[in-house]
Design an enzyme around this catalytic site. Structure first.
Site, PDB file in Angstrom:
ATOM      1  N   ARG A 125      38.698 -56.314 -99.931  1.00 28.64           N
ATOM      2  CA  ARG A 125      37.572 -57.098-100.454  1.00 28.64           C
ATOM      3  C   ARG A 125      38.043 -58.522-100.758  1.00 28.64           C
ATOM      4  NH1 ARG A 125      33.930 -54.879-104.819  1.00 28.64           N
ATOM      5  NH2 ARG A 125      35.779 -54.690-106.132  1.00 28.64           N
ATOM      6  N   LYS A 190      46.779 -45.386-104.500  1.00 24.28           N
ATOM      7  CA  LYS A 190      45.712 -45.691-103.535  1.00 24.28           C
ATOM      8  C   LYS A 190      46.002 -45.096-102.156  1.00 24.28           C
ATOM      9  CE  LYS A 190      42.903 -49.650-102.250  1.00 24.28           C
ATOM     10  NZ  LYS A 190      42.521 -50.973-102.725  1.00 24.28           N
ATOM     11  N   ARG A 324      39.342 -51.455-113.709  1.00 22.50           N
ATOM     12  CA  ARG A 324      40.743 -51.115-113.986  1.00 22.50           C
ATOM     13  C   ARG A 324      40.822 -50.242-115.231  1.00 22.50           C
ATOM     14  NH1 ARG A 324      40.912 -52.880-109.704  1.00 22.50           N
ATOM     15  NH2 ARG A 324      42.060 -54.623-108.844  1.00 22.50           N
TER      16      ARG A 324
HETATM   17  P1  ATP Z   1      39.179 -53.788-106.303  1.00 22.90           P
HETATM   18  O1  ATP Z   1      39.109 -52.861-107.466  1.00 22.90           O
HETATM   19  O2  ATP Z   1      38.646 -55.143-106.619  1.00 22.90           O
HETATM   20  O3  ATP Z   1      38.610 -53.224-105.044  1.00 22.90           O
HETATM   21  P2  ATP Z   1      41.799 -53.589-105.025  1.00 22.90           P
HETATM   22  O4  ATP Z   1      43.129 -54.144-105.420  1.00 22.90           O
HETATM   23  O5  ATP Z   1      41.694 -52.128-104.848  1.00 22.90           O
HETATM   24  O6  ATP Z   1      40.746 -54.079-106.106  1.00 22.90           O
HETATM   25  P3  ATP Z   1      40.775 -54.016-102.307  1.00 22.90           P
HETATM   26  O7  ATP Z   1      40.183 -55.260-101.752  1.00 22.90           O
HETATM   27  O8  ATP Z   1      39.909 -52.806-102.389  1.00 22.90           O
HETATM   28  O9  ATP Z   1      41.371 -54.397-103.725  1.00 22.90           O
HETATM   29  O10 ATP Z   1      42.048 -53.633-101.445  1.00 22.90           O
HETATM   30  C1  ATP Z   1      43.070 -54.581-101.176  1.00 22.90           C
HETATM   31  C2  ATP Z   1      44.304 -54.258-102.010  1.00 22.90           C
HETATM   32  O11 ATP Z   1      44.777 -52.946-101.696  1.00 22.90           O
HETATM   33  C3  ATP Z   1      45.488 -55.158-101.706  1.00 22.90           C
HETATM   34  O12 ATP Z   1      45.422 -56.323-102.482  1.00 22.90           O
HETATM   35  C4  ATP Z   1      46.691 -54.283-102.046  1.00 22.90           C
HETATM   36  O13 ATP Z   1      46.947 -54.296-103.422  1.00 22.90           O
HETATM   37  C5  ATP Z   1      46.207 -52.887-101.708  1.00 22.90           C
HETATM   38  N1  ATP Z   1      46.631 -52.449-100.342  1.00 22.90           N
HETATM   39  C6  ATP Z   1      46.787 -53.175 -99.209  1.00 22.90           C
HETATM   40  N2  ATP Z   1      47.130 -52.392 -98.176  1.00 22.90           N
HETATM   41  C7  ATP Z   1      47.192 -51.124 -98.655  1.00 22.90           C
HETATM   42  C8  ATP Z   1      47.509 -49.862 -98.087  1.00 22.90           C
HETATM   43  N3  ATP Z   1      47.809 -49.704 -96.789  1.00 22.90           N
HETATM   44  N4  ATP Z   1      47.493 -48.778 -98.908  1.00 22.90           N
HETATM   45  C9  ATP Z   1      47.185 -48.882-100.220  1.00 22.90           C
HETATM   46  N5  ATP Z   1      46.877 -50.043-100.815  1.00 22.90           N
HETATM   47  C10 ATP Z   1      46.879 -51.156-100.051  1.00 22.90           C
END
Ligand code: ATP
Length: 327
Positions: A125, A190, A324
């Site tokens: 995002r 994640k 969060r």
């Molecule tokens: P939000 O709660 O705003 O969605 P988020 O950190 O989960 O926050 P996203 O845009 O959903 O943000 O996902 C991008 C983020 O996910 C990256 O900034 C990184 O921290 C994490 N990320 C990137 N690649 C991967 C991956 N292959 N597996 C797990 N996490 C990843």
């Protein structure tokens, strides 16, 4: 990268895919190339995120055996059900590719899916990066239409997360949790990101691209490339994951639940989302223009996040919010 290079790299990977050592000499003879050319191709594959080792006197070896995405296998598994699935090798972003096809009028089949082995510009995002190494994950984008119009996009993104959590439980006995609005976690790490993008409003409804990045078996190199806790499905399930099958099952699950969503709206999914809610009854902070703290109660009939704050229960909605754990 030229088509010839892609073909060569695929041949190289097939030769290495069983996880055994292959000497540079044998690879060079088999592929009709020089040993230097083989070494260059191996280096490019390493840069795409593959763990390939070189041991003097033995040759090259993949750290893990590998099954590549295979259009013929996918088509056989589909048994003509579902919508078309296009398999690409390396792409910038499966969402961008599919978006272009929809905008060019080349795709209008509900459920049409595009998958790739690697992304060079995978997105999260708000321009964040999605780490997308070769053959290590699922990079999956699907076309859908929101007949209810753009205001239903939030509910749709939650339904996508539910579809994934349900499939993970049914197929791999894995308990996944969903972080509102769109990420899937296992044990607080994640696994999967979801990126729903609007492709335009050509009619009463609205075209959407549903992007899913799911870690399947990440290489060692992931450690330096992802700045939060992460997990892959192989570790989470303790099983060998057949990505070709997963592509077909995921498309099917998404089409089933999204068809239900187009008939009932989000209300029939509220209870299920709340069961998967990663922060259910926990203290959270919701970060947007301001920061809100409170207890996470779940979602309402529209998919808005309910937080019990000092001022009472409030509903929050919108794509610019990040949830969060509270301190
Ligand atoms: P939000 O709660 O705003 O969605 P988020 O950190 O989960 O926050 P996203 O845009 O959903 O943000 O996902 C991008 C983020 O996910 C990256 O900034 C990184 O921290 C994490 N990320 C990137 N690649 C991967 C991956 N292959 N597996 C797990 N996490 C990843």
């Amino acid at each position: 990268m030229s088509k010839a290079s892609l073909v060569t790299q695929r041949q190289l990977l097939s030769a290495l895919s069983h996880g055994e050592f292959q000497s540079g000499q044998v690879l060079a003879e088999t592929l009709g190339l020089s040993r230097t050319a083989i070494a260059n191709h191996i280096q490019q594959l390493q840069q795409l995120g593959l763990d390939i080792y070189k041991v003097r006197g033995r040759g090259y070896c993949l750290a893990e055996s590998l099954t590549l995405l295979d259009a013929a296998k996918i088509s056989q598994l589909r048994q003509s059900s579902g919508a078309d699935i296009l398999v690409q090798n390396i792409t910038d972003s499966t969402n961008s590719q599919l978006m272009q096809k929809v905008q060019d009028g080349l795709v209008n089949e509900l459920g049409y899916t595009l998958v790739a082995e690697a992304q060079t510009a995978g997105r999260g995002r708000r321009g964040r990066n999605w780490y997308s190494p070769f053959a290590a994950s699922l990079y999956f984008s699907m076309y859908w239409r929101l007949e209810q119009g753009i205001q239903a996009a939030m509910g749709l993104s939650l339904v996508v997360a539910i579809a994934i959590a349900r499939l993970l439980k049914q197929q791999y006995q894995v308990d996944a949790k969903v972080k509102w609005p769109n990420d899937v976690y296992i044990d607080g790490k994640k696994l999967c990101g979801i990126l729903v993008e609007l492709a335009g409003q050509a009619h009463a409804g609205c075209d959407v691209i549903i992007g899913i990045g799911m870690n399947i078996r990440l290489p060692q190199q992931a450690l330096g490339n992802i700045d939060q806790k992460y997990i892959d499905l192989t570790i989470a399930s303790g099983q060998v994951i057949e990505r070709n099958l997963l592509v077909v099952l995921l498309q099917k699950q998404l089409m089933t639940l999204l068809t239900q969503f187009s008939h009932t709206g989000f209300s029939s999914f509220v209870d299920e989302f709340n069961q998967y809610n990663q922060y259910r009854d926990k203290t959270v902070k919701l970060i947007g223009n301001t920061e809100i703290r409170g207890i996470c109660l779940g979602v309402d009939q529209q998919g808005a996040l309910l937080i019990e704050t000092a001022a009472g229960v409030q509903a929050y909605f919108g794509g610019e919010l990040s949830l969060r754990a509270g301190d």
